[in-house]
Design an enzyme around this catalytic site. Structure first.
Site, PDB file in Angstrom:
ATOM      1  N   ARG A  69       0.817  -1.217   0.000  1.00 25.28           N
ATOM      2  CA  ARG A  69       0.000   0.000   0.000  1.00 25.28           C
ATOM      3  C   ARG A  69       0.852   1.268   0.000  1.00 25.28           C
ATOM      4  NH1 ARG A  69      -5.294  -1.390   3.733  1.00 25.28           N
ATOM      5  NH2 ARG A  69      -6.479  -2.284   2.021  1.00 25.28           N
ATOM      6  N   GLY A 106      -7.509  -8.903   0.807  1.00 33.28           N
ATOM      7  CA  GLY A 106      -6.231  -9.262   1.431  1.00 33.28           C
ATOM      8  C   GLY A 106      -5.862 -10.727   1.295  1.00 33.28           C
ATOM      9  N   LYS A 148     -17.652 -15.918   4.644  1.00 32.69           N
ATOM     10  CA  LYS A 148     -18.951 -15.359   5.011  1.00 32.69           C
ATOM     11  C   LYS A 148     -19.853 -15.112   3.813  1.00 32.69           C
ATOM     12  CE  LYS A 148     -19.883 -13.036   8.632  1.00 32.69           C
ATOM     13  NZ  LYS A 148     -20.093 -11.823   9.451  1.00 32.69           N
ATOM     14  N   GLY A 169     -12.846  -4.144   1.318  1.00 29.02           N
ATOM     15  CA  GLY A 169     -14.237  -3.712   1.488  1.00 29.02           C
ATOM     16  C   GLY A 169     -14.709  -2.785   0.376  1.00 29.02           C
TER      17      GLY A 169
END
Ligand code: AMP
Length: 395
Positions: free
Chosen positions: A36, A350, A198, A373
């Protein structure tokens, strides 16, 4: 509406506030992965070359609105200095009279890094007064934190009320353009691969993608809720019972739309994630006391075959518990298949990026997003507050 870009700003002699996402993993007080940081360097260098002084700001981790040493941006400074080849000064607070005075005395070509924005609860509250204090540090604003663009936080949204113009940095533009290519005018067939644990996090994405893709391949823990919806016995595999109905609706919607929604044909089962080995079984043969922890070899080959004819591929989420060697083959196999595909590929998240690195194929991916996200929300078709807040480009 297209947004103003950093290249459209007159930066000479100005102080520019650059909101970056320097939220890097740390280990033993050092930066464990500088991806990043490297991603935002071109924007900082661009501003410095254009004659600006840079006020750089970011969050790191979740310090819950309190000062906490372990969340200091201090470890980022050394790495950033090495990447930029020049000094970066860290100020101990992102607001306050001393920081304001230091920012005002900055000279063109200098870079000031503000300490973690989330040391103040006002950051995540999108607080107006806090945003005004941040805005006072600069003459113009650049957002290069695509990975945080789904957050309505003070340094991302409220600040743009007080410092204008607000432009997209180079990384922000790259991310929007690569992800936009998936949703707007992809070369077809467009194939999406989704995995991870999830299913509840991904159902909105599944629904949105069904209106865009030619095929949707589902692996990982989330696949078992789909398998349950199809009437399979899944043993002790991960399922979210309250998502079964929505999964069934998605399967029906795919059928109606003529989209191939492909679920695993086989899986690698074991008694637990800590088992030393697993065993591949057909999807109808999952023992009641075992759990599926990876896609099986037939599924992996089916997914790979679809990669060979795809023109655009988007991938998020591991195909199994890839952190454990016995259950990593499916994820690594899909990583290789995406890399070998003749398609333009976009990968985000990630875990998924870690899997690319482990398979040694990162360099062969069309675009690797720095976001998790925000990547998912963008692909869900949601408007990102951090992008919405930017100044519109002149027509
Ligand atoms: P998510 O945060 O939802 O993207 O999930 C990522 C996690 O999913 C990784 O840590 C994987 O270990 C986990 N995962 C993938 N497949 C499975 C599976 N079949 N059963 C349990 N966990 C899984």
């Amino acid at each position: 509406m297209p947004k103003l870009t950093i290249e459209q700003l007159d930066l000479a002699g100005k102080r520019v506030f650059i909101r970056a996402d320097l939220n890097v993993p740390l280990a033993g007080g050092e930066v464990a992965d500088d991806t990043r940081l490297r991603a935002v360097v071109p924007t900082i260098q661009y501003a410095l070359k254009a004659g600006a002084a840079v006020v750089l700001a970011s969050h790191l981790g979740r310090p819950q609105g309190k000062v906490a040493r372990e969340y200091s941006l201090r470890p980022v400074v050394d790495r950033l200095e090495a990447l930029l080849g020049q000094r970066v000064e860290l100020v101990p607070d992102c607001v306050g009279p001393e920081t304001l005075a230091r920012a005002r005395s900055l000279k063109p070509g200098e870079t000031l890094l503000l300490e973690n924005l989330r040391f103040h609860p006002e950051e995540e509250a999108n607080d107006d007064g806090f945003a005004r204090e941040l805005a006072a540090l600069a003459d113009c604003y650049v957002d290069d934190a695509f990975a945080a663009a789904h957050r309505t936080h003070a340094s991302i949204v409220a600040i743009t009320r007080y410092v204008q113009p607000a432009a997209a940095g180079l990384l922000m533009q790259q991310e929007l353009s690569a992800l936009g290519r998936i949703l707007q005018s992809p070369e077809r067939p467009l194939v999406a691969i989704l995995g991870g644990a999830k299913v509840s996090d991904k159902l909105a994405l599944v629904e949105h993608l069904l209106g865009r893709v030619d095929a949707l391949l589902v692996g990982g823990g989330m696949a078992f809720t789909f398998l349950l919806a199809l009437g399979h016995a899944v043993g002790r595999s991960l399922v979210e019972a309250d998502c079964v109905e929505t999964a069934r609706a998605a399967l029906n919607a795919a059928r109606r739309r003529g989209v191939r929604l492909v679920v695993p044909l086989d899986t690698v089962v074991a008694a637990s994630v800590d088992s030393a080995s697993g065993r591949a079984v057909g999807i109808r043969e999952i023992p009641p006391d075992q759990m599926g922890l990876d896609i099986g070899p037939r599924t992996c080959e089916t997914f790979a075959a679809m990669m060979r004819t795809a023109q655009t591929v988007v991938w998020n989420g591991p195909m199994g518990v890839f952190e454990k060697t016995p259950f990593a083959a499916g994820t690594l196999g899909v990583a290789r298949a995406v890399a070998e595909a003749p398609a333009f590929s976009v990968v985000g998240g990630g875990d998924t990026i870690a899997a690319l690195a482990e398979a040694g194929v990162t360099e062969r991916i069309g675009y690797v997003s720095t976001a998790g996200g925000a990547f998912l929300e963008f692909l869900e078709g949601r408007r990102l507050p951090g992008v919405e807040a930017l100044t519109e480009a002149p027509v």
